[in-house]
Enzyme design. Structure first.
Site, PDB file in Angstrom:
ATOM      1  N   GLY A  60      40.935 -27.712   7.626  1.00 40.79           N
ATOM      2  CA  GLY A  60      40.278 -27.295   7.043  1.00 40.79           C
ATOM      3  C   GLY A  60      39.434 -26.953   5.291  1.00 40.79           C
ATOM      4  O   GLY A  60      40.718 -27.720   4.874  1.00 40.79           O
ATOM      5  N   ILE A  61      39.264 -25.540   5.710  1.00 44.26           N
ATOM      6  CA  ILE A  61      38.609 -25.636   4.120  1.00 44.26           C
ATOM      7  C   ILE A  61      39.496 -24.982   3.643  1.00 44.26           C
ATOM      8  O   ILE A  61      40.128 -24.493   2.384  1.00 44.26           O
ATOM      9  CB  ILE A  61      37.183 -24.767   4.525  1.00 44.26           C
ATOM     10  CG1 ILE A  61      37.407 -23.256   5.407  1.00 44.26           C
ATOM     11  CG2 ILE A  61      36.164 -25.035   4.257  1.00 44.26           C
ATOM     12  CD1 ILE A  61      36.509 -22.344   5.324  1.00 44.26           C
ATOM     13  N   GLY A  62      40.706 -24.214   4.906  1.00 45.83           N
ATOM     14  CA  GLY A  62      42.382 -23.781   4.045  1.00 45.83           C
ATOM     15  C   GLY A  62      43.102 -24.507   3.549  1.00 45.83           C
ATOM     16  O   GLY A  62      43.329 -23.782   2.262  1.00 45.83           O
ATOM     17  N   TYR A  79      33.096 -14.839  18.410  1.00 43.71           N
ATOM     18  CA  TYR A  79      33.354 -15.248  17.042  1.00 43.71           C
ATOM     19  C   TYR A  79      32.116 -14.941  16.351  1.00 43.71           C
ATOM     20  O   TYR A  79      32.775 -14.740  15.564  1.00 43.71           O
ATOM     21  CB  TYR A  79      33.485 -16.549  17.305  1.00 43.71           C
ATOM     22  CG  TYR A  79      32.863 -17.873  16.025  1.00 43.71           C
ATOM     23  CD1 TYR A  79      34.219 -17.928  15.551  1.00 43.71           C
ATOM     24  CD2 TYR A  79      32.207 -17.880  15.387  1.00 43.71           C
ATOM     25  CE1 TYR A  79      34.051 -18.282  14.264  1.00 43.71           C
ATOM     26  CE2 TYR A  79      31.603 -18.591  13.770  1.00 43.71           C
ATOM     27  CZ  TYR A  79      33.197 -19.194  13.488  1.00 43.71           C
ATOM     28  OH  TYR A  79      33.520 -19.663  12.267  1.00 43.71           O
ATOM     29  N   SER A 128      31.092 -15.819   8.208  1.00 41.58           N
ATOM     30  CA  SER A 128      30.077 -17.085   8.914  1.00 41.58           C
ATOM     31  C   SER A 128      28.887 -16.622   8.532  1.00 41.58           C
ATOM     32  O   SER A 128      28.406 -14.943   8.533  1.00 41.58           O
ATOM     33  CB  SER A 128      30.293 -17.859   9.953  1.00 41.58           C
ATOM     34  OG  SER A 128      29.568 -18.447  10.377  1.00 41.58           O
ATOM     35  N   GLY A 166      45.995 -19.761   7.727  1.00 35.92           N
ATOM     36  CA  GLY A 166      45.084 -20.846   8.168  1.00 35.92           C
ATOM     37  C   GLY A 166      45.432 -22.534   6.703  1.00 35.92           C
ATOM     38  O   GLY A 166      43.978 -22.909   6.795  1.00 35.92           O
ATOM     39  N   ALA A 167      45.786 -21.940   6.464  1.00 32.63           N
ATOM     40  CA  ALA A 167      45.590 -23.458   4.917  1.00 32.63           C
ATOM     41  C   ALA A 167      46.445 -24.559   5.520  1.00 32.63           C
ATOM     42  O   ALA A 167      46.547 -24.960   4.510  1.00 32.63           O
ATOM     43  CB  ALA A 167      46.193 -22.336   4.365  1.00 32.63           C
TER      44      ALA A 167
END
Length: 326
Positions: free
Chosen positions: A50-52, A203, A176, A46-47
């Site tokens: 976002g943060i990825g 989630y 999270s 997932g890069a």
């Protein structure tokens, strides 16, 4: 009169939000390590956003060979080009297809990686999603649980042999603070066949599973040179919420939360810290927030639950004996 009251109240609220924003951002953890990652291979799921994406950017600048694992190869190629240009020749970036919601995709991806990569020094389990409606994958798994948890469980197990061969190596799993919200975890109902489905229930439980999984992996890899830790990245203004419908119930989370949220680069700091910092060398089985060790929820610390979840997950993903490296 009422107009003046409303204006005053709005001004006070705006001031409070600004102060909270400044405080939250100023106290955010920062990775202080300047460690080089030259000669290291890092795989990030997932890069492409976002943060990825920001994690990949940082590690590439440090000279790492970064494997971007993503569902959309066209988008992955664009992001890879952007990151490589930003790194100005440092490191190397490779794009490979991976859909963590599909067990077949995970197995195909893992085989490609094992066939082409002689070493994996850092595995970052970052990909995540929120599904607005209950959706079941081709494997019979609920989509959010499959994407956020089951896919990473299988992927890590498939790559664990190479991680051991590459030791010292690290597995970093993005969880999270939402992991602390569930007050129970029914291992017989991880796909919400009995419990009413809501996007946040799925989630939250997927993030609880991530912490439990990371803890058990740490125990199973003790003494091998492989470390396993999980983390909360913070409240982040990220694209993961773009497709989630707005409701009044979400007001604080969606509006006020976005006003005080970290940007994505700041939100990536704890992930980067766990991937590169000398401070956490040899540290394993811990949960981090703002680049510091924190205590996760009571459920997340239950070893009996973690062990049972591992066994249940082995069955859910169909992990075979020849795929096991614990």
């Amino acid at each position: 009169m009422w107009t003046e009251v409303l204006v005053t109240a709005a001004a006070v609220l705006a001031g409070a939000v600004v102060c909270l924003r400044l405080w939250y951002r100023s106290t955010a953890g920062r990775c202080k390590s300047t460690a080089s990652m030259e000669g290291k291979t890092v795989l990030i799921t997932g890069a492409t956003a976002g943060i990825g994406k920001e994690t990949a950017r940082d590690l590439l600048r440090r000279g790492a060979r970064v494997i971007i694992a993503c569902r959309n190869l066209e988008k992955g190629a664009r992001v890879a080009g952007e990151l490589f240009a930003d790194a100005r020749g440092a490191g190397e970036v490779v794009v490979r297809h991976l859909d963590t919601s599909s067990l077949a995709s995970v197995r195909t991806f893992a085989k490609e990686v094992l066939d082409t990569e002689k070493a994996i020094h850092v595995l970052i389990n970052n990909a995540g999603t929120l599904s607005t409606d209950k959706r079941v994958t081709e494997d019979g798994l609920e989509l959010t649980m499959a994407t956020n948890y089951f896919g990473h469980f299988l992927l890590t197990n498939l790559l664990l042999g190479r991680l051991k061969e590459s030791a010292p190596s690290r597995v970093v799993t993005v969880s999270s603070m939402c992991h602390a919200y569930p007050n129970s975890l029914d291992l017989q109902d991880l796909n919400f066949e009995k419990e009413p489905y809501t996007l946040m229930a799925a989630y939250n439980k997927s993030k609880l599973c991530n912490v439990l999984f990371a803890n058990t992996l740490a125990e199973k890899t003790a003494g091998t040179g492989v470390t396993s830790n999980s983390l909360h990245p913070g409240i982040i203004n990220t694209s993961i919420l773009n497709d989630v419908p707005f409701t009044l119930k979400d007001f604080f989370f969606r509006v006020l939360g976005s006003l005080i949220a970290k940007d994505e680069a700041t939100g990536a700091q704890t992930t980067i810290h766990l991937a590169v910092s000398e401070e956490v060398e040899g540290v394993t089985g811990q949960y981090f927030d703002e680049c510091k060790e924190e205590v996760p929820s009571d459920l997340a610390r239950r070893k009996d639950l973690a062990t049972a979840l591992w066994e249940s997950s082995v069955r859910a993903v169909g992990l075979q004996q020849h795929e096991t490296h614990c």
